[in-house]
Structures are given as structure tokens and as C-alpha cells.
Design an enzyme around this catalytic site. Structure first.
Site, PDB file in Angstrom:
ATOM      1  N   LYS A  96      44.320   5.402 -21.636  1.00 36.68           N
ATOM      2  CA  LYS A  96      45.652   5.444 -22.248  1.00 36.68           C
ATOM      3  C   LYS A  96      46.618   4.812 -21.257  1.00 36.68           C
ATOM      4  CE  LYS A  96      49.389   8.589 -23.051  1.00 36.68           C
ATOM      5  NZ  LYS A  96      49.850   9.971 -23.054  1.00 36.68           N
ATOM      6  N   GLY A 157      57.543  15.443 -23.056  1.00 40.28           N
ATOM      7  CA  GLY A 157      57.778  16.809 -22.599  1.00 40.28           C
ATOM      8  C   GLY A 157      58.997  17.475 -23.199  1.00 40.28           C
ATOM      9  N   ALA A 183      53.747  12.141 -27.447  1.00 39.91           N
ATOM     10  CA  ALA A 183      54.962  12.509 -26.710  1.00 39.91           C
ATOM     11  C   ALA A 183      56.055  13.054 -27.608  1.00 39.91           C
ATOM     12  CB  ALA A 183      55.511  11.337 -25.899  1.00 39.91           C
ATOM     13  N   GLY A 184      56.520  14.211 -27.251  1.00 44.16           N
ATOM     14  CA  GLY A 184      57.693  14.795 -27.898  1.00 44.16           C
ATOM     15  C   GLY A 184      57.408  15.722 -29.060  1.00 44.16           C
ATOM     16  N   ASN A 205      50.637  17.900 -25.536  1.00 45.14           N
ATOM     17  CA  ASN A 205      50.341  18.577 -24.274  1.00 45.14           C
ATOM     18  C   ASN A 205      51.387  19.665 -24.003  1.00 45.14           C
ATOM     19  OD1 ASN A 205      49.149  17.387 -21.046  1.00 45.14           O
ATOM     20  ND2 ASN A 205      49.966  19.383 -21.509  1.00 45.14           N
TER      21      ASN A 205
END
Lengths: 256, 64
Positions: A96, A157, A183-184, A205
Site C-alpha cells: 500500500k 485517523g 482513511a477516515g 484502523n
């Protein structure tokens, strides 16, 4: 649904939930993978801590595909170095690409990402670039040999959800590669919405790492992603521009 | 001096295997790069660090 496969670089997956492994204890990984139903997990590459004998790899169940990222890279060249080191660590050919020059908002550098994609695809990597959702750049990534495109939903995050929804939809509609929203994404409902839009998969994550119960949240995301996928395949019902439309027959009323 | 992971060390003349053993690093869990070239694991016993080398020793950690 059983035949509904996610294909990335010729590899087949049934799960559409890519799990991050950052910001939580490696001891929680096995349960997270199980409850997420994940078949792909991301990792980072960092300078080795010589005191540490434990490896995160010991906690990742067998058969799970490792997806190392190039976080920490500020240029295409640095990303290429990290990708090669990751491959030397014996994780396979997936990578990635994550290239950031901006440490405040952690936004990906799209131009450097295209350059790194081109170099690594030529070296036989299965390249999954993380990018700011821009159609022209996504097309460049296709031409550079990317195996998927990973647009951000909102800053890394942040758990803020689909801030870039319109632009991700354009990528889904126009790009003939899996669009993996990365992401997000902070809540299962946001993951579900992205899947309803036609995203191929979700990467999360922080949403799990900052949840009260990581494993239970992994399970909630799994269900949301599966529900969203199913809704997408079923085809969403239409939305009226105005007015109403009864679901019940408009004849046979008691007062007729 | 040999710069390893950003720190100056006196490892010149040591092989990669010797360095890893001295620092308690499991060779299976790391990748080693010298002057931006990866050293294949099969060459850890025969590759000797030289004065002025810049070395990176990396491993996997949790990440998104």
C-alpha cells in the site's frame, strides 16, 4: 453472494474489510482478524528495536494476506525503498503506497504516489495506492499499473466519515479497478454507506483502535460492510425528487 | 564508524550476522539495507560493514 469475490492483482478475496494493525496491542490482532472476518491486514515498516524479540507476524493468523504500507515516505523514492524492504521481510508482493509531505493533515501526495506506483508495478508488486480522490490522478494510477485505488474518506485517523463522498463516487463510476475506501471511516454506518455506493472494500484502523471494544467493533464493521455490499448488489430503490408514493394499495378503503 | 538506524556505531569489520547476534536481533524478523541497497539474507554471514556505511535494519510493526 458466495461467488462475490474481491479481486486485487489476480488474488481473490471474500472479505471486503481490510484491517489495520496500528495503535493497539498486537495481542488483540488475532481476535480482531477473526471478528472482522479480514483476509488482508496492513502493517508498517520501521527501524527495528533490537530489544524486542516479539514479532507482530506471530500474532497474525496464517492465511491472512499482509499488506505493508510505505508510511513515513515523503517521496516516491522513499516509498520504493520501503516497499523493497517490506518484500525482503518476506510478506509477499502486496504494497500500500502511502506518501505524505504534510505532517499536519497527513494528506497523500498524489503526484509522488503515481510515480511510486509506476516503479513498483514494473517490479512486480501488487500496488494499492492511497490517494486523495481525484479522477485524473486515479486514471494516472490505472495507467501506472495500480491493482486498486484507495481514496481517502476524510483525514487519516479522524473518524469523520465520508467527507469526500461525491469524489469517491466519481472514482467508483469511472475507474475500472477496485475502489477501496481508506482513511477516515469512523463508524460502521459510514462503511456501509461507502459499500452501498459501490466501493469494493473498506480499510479501517483508527475506528477500531479507538473503540471501546475493539473486537466487537470489528464485528460491527464486518456486518455493516456485508450489508452495504448486499444492498449495492441488490440495487438500491429509487429516491423521489418530491412528494410521496404509498406502499399500500390506494383502493378498497373502508369508507369507499 | 558505521551509521546504523541513525546512530554511529563501531561495527566496521563485523558481518551482518555478527551485528545482529551482538544486538540480540532475530535475523528472520529484519531486513537490512546498506547504502540504500538491500542485503539478501543469504549474504548476512559474508557481508562485512565498512567504515562510512549507512545501514538500516527494519522490521514490521502495527500500522494502517
Amino acid at each position: 453472494m458466495d461467488n462475490d469475490k474481491l479481486i486485487i492483482g489476480g488474488h481473490e478475496f471474500h472479505s471486503r474489510f481490510i484491517l489495520g494493525s496500528g495503535k493497539y496491542s498486537m495481542r488483540l490482532i488475532e481476535a480482531a482478524v477473526r471478528d472482522a472476518g479480514a483476509e488482508i491486514i496492513t502493517l508498517a515498516v520501521r527501524r527495528a528495536n533490537t530489544k524486542q524479540q516479539e514479532s507482530i507476524l506471530d500474532y497474525i493468523p496464517e492465511g491472512v494476506t499482509l499488506l505493508p504500507n510505505t508510511s513515513g515516505a515523503r517521496t516516491a523514492e522513499e516509498a520504493v525503498r520501503i516497499a523493497r524492504l517490506a518484500r525482503e521481510l518476506g510478506c509477499g508482493d502486496f504494497v500500500k503506497i502511502e506518501i505524505m509531505r504534510d505532517s499536519k493533515y497527513l494528506l497523500p501526495d498524489n503526484q509522488e504516489t503515481v510515480r511510486a506506483t509506476e516503479i513498483l508495478a514494473k517490479e512486480g508488486f501488487v500496488v494499492m495506492p492511497y490517494m486523495y480522490p481525484d479522477l485524473n490522478v486515479a486514471r494516472d494510477l490505472v495507467n501506472a499499473g495500480a491493482a486498486a485505488v484507495m481514496p481517502l474518506a476524510s483525514p487519516i485517523g479522524s473518524n469523520k466519515g465520508l467527507a469526500s463522498k461525491e469524489f469517491i463516487q466519481i472514482l467508483i463510476d469511472e475507474i475500472d479497478l477496485p475502489i477501496i475506501v481508506d482513511a477516515g471511516i469512523g463508524r460502521p454506518s459510514q462503511a456501509c454507506e461507502a459499500m452501498e455506493m459501490g466501493a469494493a472494500a473498506i480499510m479501517a484502523n483508527t475506528a477500531l483502535a479507538t473503540a471501546g471494544d475493539l473486537s466487537m467493533m470489528a464485528s460491527a464493521f464486518r456486518q455493516a460492510i456485508e450489508a452495504g455490499r448486499k444492498a449495492y448488489l441488490a440495487g438500491l430503490g429509487r429516491v423521489l425528487t418530491r412528494g410521496a408514493s404509498a406502499s399500500d394499495p390506494l383502493t378498497g378503503f373502508l369508507h369507499d | 564508524m558505521v551509521k546504523i538506524n541513525g546512530a554511529d556505531t563501531d561495527m566496521a569489520g563485523k558481518t551482518v550476522s555478527e551485528y545482529l547476534a551482538l544486538t540480540g536481533c532475530n535475523p528472520k524478523l529484519v531486513a537490512v539495507e546498506r547504502n540504500e541497497e538491500i542485503i539478501p539474507k543469504a549474504q548476512y554471514d559474508t557481508t562485512v560493514f565498512e567504515d562510512g556505511d549507512t545501514v538500516e535494519v527494519v522490521s514490521f510493526v502495527g500500522g494502517g
